[in-house]
Scaffold this active site. Sequence first.
Site, PDB file in Angstrom:
ATOM      1  N   PRO A  24      30.299 -84.558  19.064  1.00  0.00           N
ATOM      2  CA  PRO A  24      30.000 -84.870  20.466  1.00  0.00           C
ATOM      3  C   PRO A  24      30.653 -83.907  21.458  1.00  0.00           C
ATOM      4  O   PRO A  24      31.780 -83.463  21.241  1.00  0.00           O
ATOM      5  CB  PRO A  24      30.602 -86.270  20.651  1.00  0.00           C
ATOM      6  CG  PRO A  24      30.854 -86.800  19.300  1.00  0.00           C
ATOM      7  CD  PRO A  24      31.026 -85.645  18.389  1.00  0.00           C
ATOM      8  N   GLN A  65      31.118 -84.103  25.423  1.00  0.00           N
ATOM      9  CA  GLN A  65      30.964 -84.777  26.723  1.00  0.00           C
ATOM     10  C   GLN A  65      30.785 -83.739  27.840  1.00  0.00           C
ATOM     11  O   GLN A  65      31.487 -82.728  27.857  1.00  0.00           O
ATOM     12  CB  GLN A  65      32.227 -85.589  26.994  1.00  0.00           C
ATOM     13  CG  GLN A  65      32.200 -86.453  28.239  1.00  0.00           C
ATOM     14  CD  GLN A  65      31.320 -87.666  28.057  1.00  0.00           C
ATOM     15  OE1 GLN A  65      30.174 -87.648  28.469  1.00  0.00           O
ATOM     16  NE2 GLN A  65      31.849 -88.722  27.459  1.00  0.00           N
ATOM     17  N   GLN A  74      29.112 -93.323  20.329  1.00  0.00           N
ATOM     18  CA  GLN A  74      30.582 -93.275  20.377  1.00  0.00           C
ATOM     19  C   GLN A  74      31.140 -94.076  21.553  1.00  0.00           C
ATOM     20  O   GLN A  74      30.665 -93.961  22.681  1.00  0.00           O
ATOM     21  CB  GLN A  74      31.066 -91.832  20.488  1.00  0.00           C
ATOM     22  CG  GLN A  74      32.580 -91.733  20.339  1.00  0.00           C
ATOM     23  CD  GLN A  74      33.090 -90.308  20.407  1.00  0.00           C
ATOM     24  OE1 GLN A  74      33.096 -89.720  21.474  1.00  0.00           O
ATOM     25  NE2 GLN A  74      33.521 -89.766  19.280  1.00  0.00           N
ATOM     26  N   CYS A 117      40.195 -87.886  21.790  1.00  0.00           N
ATOM     27  CA  CYS A 117      40.091 -87.123  23.037  1.00  0.00           C
ATOM     28  C   CYS A 117      41.490 -86.860  23.615  1.00  0.00           C
ATOM     29  O   CYS A 117      42.255 -87.790  23.871  1.00  0.00           O
ATOM     30  CB  CYS A 117      39.237 -87.876  24.051  1.00  0.00           C
ATOM     31  SG  CYS A 117      39.057 -86.931  25.572  1.00  0.00           S
ATOM     32  N   LYS A 157      36.593 -91.007  15.077  1.00  0.00           N
ATOM     33  CA  LYS A 157      36.870 -89.580  15.298  1.00  0.00           C
ATOM     34  C   LYS A 157      38.377 -89.496  15.508  1.00  0.00           C
ATOM     35  O   LYS A 157      38.941 -90.191  16.358  1.00  0.00           O
ATOM     36  CB  LYS A 157      36.128 -89.119  16.557  1.00  0.00           C
ATOM     37  CG  LYS A 157      36.388 -87.685  16.955  1.00  0.00           C
ATOM     38  CD  LYS A 157      35.320 -86.763  16.392  1.00  0.00           C
ATOM     39  CE  LYS A 157      35.563 -85.313  16.750  1.00  0.00           C
ATOM     40  NZ  LYS A 157      35.753 -85.040  18.143  1.00  0.00           N
ATOM     41  N   ASN A 174      36.633 -80.893  11.006  1.00  0.00           N
ATOM     42  CA  ASN A 174      36.168 -80.440  12.318  1.00  0.00           C
ATOM     43  C   ASN A 174      37.204 -79.513  12.945  1.00  0.00           C
ATOM     44  O   ASN A 174      38.403 -79.700  12.804  1.00  0.00           O
ATOM     45  CB  ASN A 174      35.922 -81.677  13.207  1.00  0.00           C
ATOM     46  CG  ASN A 174      35.607 -81.314  14.652  1.00  0.00           C
ATOM     47  OD1 ASN A 174      36.287 -81.763  15.564  1.00  0.00           O
ATOM     48  ND2 ASN A 174      34.590 -80.502  14.864  1.00  0.00           N
ATOM     49  N   GLY A 175      36.680 -78.518  13.653  1.00  0.00           N
ATOM     50  CA  GLY A 175      37.529 -77.570  14.369  1.00  0.00           C
ATOM     51  C   GLY A 175      37.253 -76.148  13.919  1.00  0.00           C
ATOM     52  O   GLY A 175      37.491 -75.776  12.768  1.00  0.00           O
ATOM     53  N   GLY A 178      31.296 -78.344  16.759  1.00  0.00           N
ATOM     54  CA  GLY A 178      31.286 -78.581  18.208  1.00  0.00           C
ATOM     55  C   GLY A 178      30.886 -77.327  18.953  1.00  0.00           C
ATOM     56  O   GLY A 178      29.705 -76.995  19.054  1.00  0.00           O
ATOM     57  N   ARG A 179      31.878 -76.567  19.419  1.00  0.00           N
ATOM     58  CA  ARG A 179      31.592 -75.413  20.274  1.00  0.00           C
ATOM     59  C   ARG A 179      30.763 -74.335  19.591  1.00  0.00           C
ATOM     60  O   ARG A 179      30.028 -73.599  20.252  1.00  0.00           O
ATOM     61  CB  ARG A 179      32.913 -74.851  20.807  1.00  0.00           C
ATOM     62  CG  ARG A 179      33.612 -75.816  21.758  1.00  0.00           C
ATOM     63  CD  ARG A 179      35.071 -75.492  21.907  1.00  0.00           C
ATOM     64  NE  ARG A 179      35.776 -75.584  20.639  1.00  0.00           N
ATOM     65  CZ  ARG A 179      36.983 -75.107  20.400  1.00  0.00           C
ATOM     66  NH1 ARG A 179      37.625 -74.495  21.361  1.00  0.00           N
ATOM     67  NH2 ARG A 179      37.559 -75.253  19.224  1.00  0.00           N
TER      68      ARG A 179
END
Length: 328
Positions: free
Chosen positions: A33, A35, A91, A121, A162, A226-227, A250-251
């Site tokens: 996700p 945001q 989420q 987050c 998450k 993740n990352g 993600g990015r």
Amino acid sequence: MPSPGSANATFDFRAPLRLSGRLTLPGRAVLSPLQGVMTRTFMQAAARLDLIPLWFTPFFSTGGVSVPKRAAILRKLAPYCLRPDLPLVFQLIGRDARSLAATAAGFAEYGVHGINLNFACPSKTVTASGNGAYLLRSPETLFELTHAVREAISPDVSVSVKLRAGWDSPGSIREIVRAVCDAGADWIVFHYRTATEAYRPVDASERVRRIACAAESAGGVPVFGNGDVVDCAGAEALVRATGCAGVAVGRGFLSDPWLVRRILSGDRNPASEAEKKEFLRLLIAGTDSTKRGRNWFLECVKMTYGAESAEFREARESAWDALRARWS
Ligand SMILES: Cc1cc2nc3c(=O)[nH]c(=O)nc-3n(C[C@H](O)[C@H](O)[C@H](O)COP(=O)(O)O)c2cc1C
């Protein structure tokens, strides 16, 4: 699944992963996700180009103890109706067990396949009110919140979480992971940094160590690492080195919107110029010309081409009409 360090093992990103009840992840790579980036326009472009195998939404704040009304739930779910064939993981973020449970039940009633709880987050606005990654300080609270949601909704609906590696130290990965697994989470997306590390670089071997520790601590519960997964080779290296069950991107999706699809299909080519433009073209077609809309689109160009790129510089200097003419 390959075991950590098994250099010759093969990994099939296409293998579906059965979770609770109705949710089967179509493969071992998902879009994590984002945001503020995943606007309705972004989601529609991704769905139209068939870039994602499931909807995994940015967080919806349960905000204190009030439970959203039916109209608010339907409004939130509307963008995902564009592709009702894709499973939907919605989420939530919050720190009040009753409110999280009631909100989860509200969304579950309208057919979401999974509820994901955001304990990751690191944003100051979120953690200052005790939400998101702040909760990593207390594995007991993670248990309580996850358990409350698991109890409140039908077994047909998956409950996942998450996580980050901790609040200000990665020393409690095992306790954190065990807490959510014992509470009934059936899938974990694990960002390897701690909250206080935000997005700063962390040594590559430490990244592997943390994700491997999460995967091992989870027992049979699948952990997606993740990352900093930015290409297919990186995705493959990560699952091989850590024994995680898949990856969340993600990015990396922003510089290559075809990345999740490529990981799933094994196509190792980076995004072509035409593909990057195709995605940006759909984004600008659906972006309004308000200052906010323009800034959002510029951010997408920046993430696609980089802050130092000629594309971003030109885009920043263009008035809205010129910007639209260039990218449409
Ligand atoms: C702009 C932005 C918004 C994000 N929003 C969310 C969110 O709503 N929920 C969430 O779980 N993670 C969110 N994240 C974290 C990402 O999903 C991901 O875990 C993180 O960026 C690390 O993965 P990456 O290195 O592949 O980007 C956000 C990250 C960014 C950069």
